[in-house]
Write a protein that holds these residues in place. Structure first.
Motif, mmCIF file in Angstrom:
data_model
loop_
_atom_site.group_PDB
_atom_site.id
_atom_site.type_symbol
_atom_site.label_atom_id
_atom_site.label_comp_id
_atom_site.label_asym_id
_atom_site.label_seq_id
_atom_site.Cartn_x
_atom_site.Cartn_y
_atom_site.Cartn_z
ATOM 1 N N UNK A 28 -8.570 -2.839 -11.107
ATOM 2 C CA UNK A 28 -8.813 -4.041 -11.899
ATOM 3 C C UNK A 28 -7.564 -4.907 -12.029
ATOM 4 N N UNK A 29 -6.385 -4.293 -11.954
ATOM 5 C CA UNK A 29 -5.127 -5.049 -11.990
ATOM 6 C C UNK A 29 -4.207 -4.532 -10.889
ATOM 7 N N UNK A 30 -3.294 -5.387 -10.400
ATOM 8 C CA UNK A 30 -2.432 -5.012 -9.277
ATOM 9 C C UNK A 30 -1.601 -3.765 -9.579
ATOM 10 N N UNK A 31 -1.174 -3.609 -10.819
ATOM 11 C CA UNK A 31 -0.382 -2.437 -11.198
ATOM 12 C C UNK A 31 -1.166 -1.140 -11.154
ATOM 13 N N UNK A 32 -2.497 -1.244 -11.141
ATOM 14 C CA UNK A 32 -3.338 -0.050 -11.132
ATOM 15 C C UNK A 32 -3.694 0.406 -9.716
ATOM 16 N N UNK A 33 -3.222 -0.326 -8.710
ATOM 17 C CA UNK A 33 -3.535 0.045 -7.330
ATOM 18 C C UNK A 33 -2.815 1.339 -6.971
ATOM 19 N N UNK A 34 -3.552 2.302 -6.484
ATOM 20 C CA UNK A 34 -2.977 3.571 -6.040
ATOM 21 C C UNK A 34 -2.644 3.415 -4.554
ATOM 22 N N UNK A 35 -1.398 3.004 -4.258
ATOM 23 C CA UNK A 35 -1.002 2.646 -2.901
ATOM 24 C C UNK A 35 -1.108 3.801 -1.901
ATOM 25 N N UNK A 36 -0.795 5.046 -2.287
ATOM 26 C CA UNK A 36 -1.010 6.143 -1.329
ATOM 27 C C UNK A 36 -2.490 6.298 -0.941
ATOM 28 N N UNK A 37 -3.384 6.061 -1.884
ATOM 29 C CA UNK A 37 -4.817 6.137 -1.581
ATOM 30 C C UNK A 37 -5.216 4.983 -0.661
ATOM 31 N N UNK A 38 -4.666 3.786 -0.908
ATOM 32 C CA UNK A 38 -4.956 2.639 -0.047
ATOM 33 C C UNK A 38 -4.490 2.932 1.384
ATOM 34 N N UNK A 39 -3.275 3.441 1.525
ATOM 35 C CA UNK A 39 -2.736 3.749 2.856
ATOM 36 C C UNK A 39 -3.564 4.830 3.547
ATOM 37 N N UNK A 40 -3.925 5.862 2.812
ATOM 38 C CA UNK A 40 -4.728 6.950 3.374
ATOM 39 C C UNK A 40 -6.104 6.452 3.795
ATOM 40 N N UNK A 41 -6.712 5.625 2.968
ATOM 41 C CA UNK A 41 -8.026 5.065 3.280
ATOM 42 C C UNK A 41 -7.960 4.216 4.548
ATOM 43 N N UNK A 42 -6.941 3.365 4.635
ATOM 44 C CA UNK A 42 -6.789 2.490 5.802
ATOM 45 C C UNK A 42 -6.539 3.302 7.074
#
Length: 75
Positions: A28-42
């Protein structure tokens, strides 16, 4: 084979970007983005795209899989 490899790479990058957008959009907010999950998903989406491309890509070599027997040279 080179045409297929380029087309498969483009598809994988596009698929990875789309998956990352979906994962980022889940926060919901940029600070809440779980970047390791984003990278793993991509990364997983890119791998699945490449594996799917083994069945053939319509944009390359008449849609034929690179695993199919074929004569001639690379484009």
């Amino acid at each position: 084979m080179m045409t297929w490899a380029r087309a498969a790479a483009v598809r994988a990058v596009r698929t990875a970007a789309q998956a990352a957008i979906g994962a980022i959009g889940a926060a919901t907010i940029m600070g809440a983005v779980d970047w390791p999950v984003v990278a793993s998903t991509a990364l997983l989406a890119a791998v699945v795209s490449l594996l799917t491309s083994l069945a053939g890509i319509p944009e390359a070599d008449g849609g034929q899989s690179p695993l199919a027997a074929k004569g001639g040279t690379d484009e």
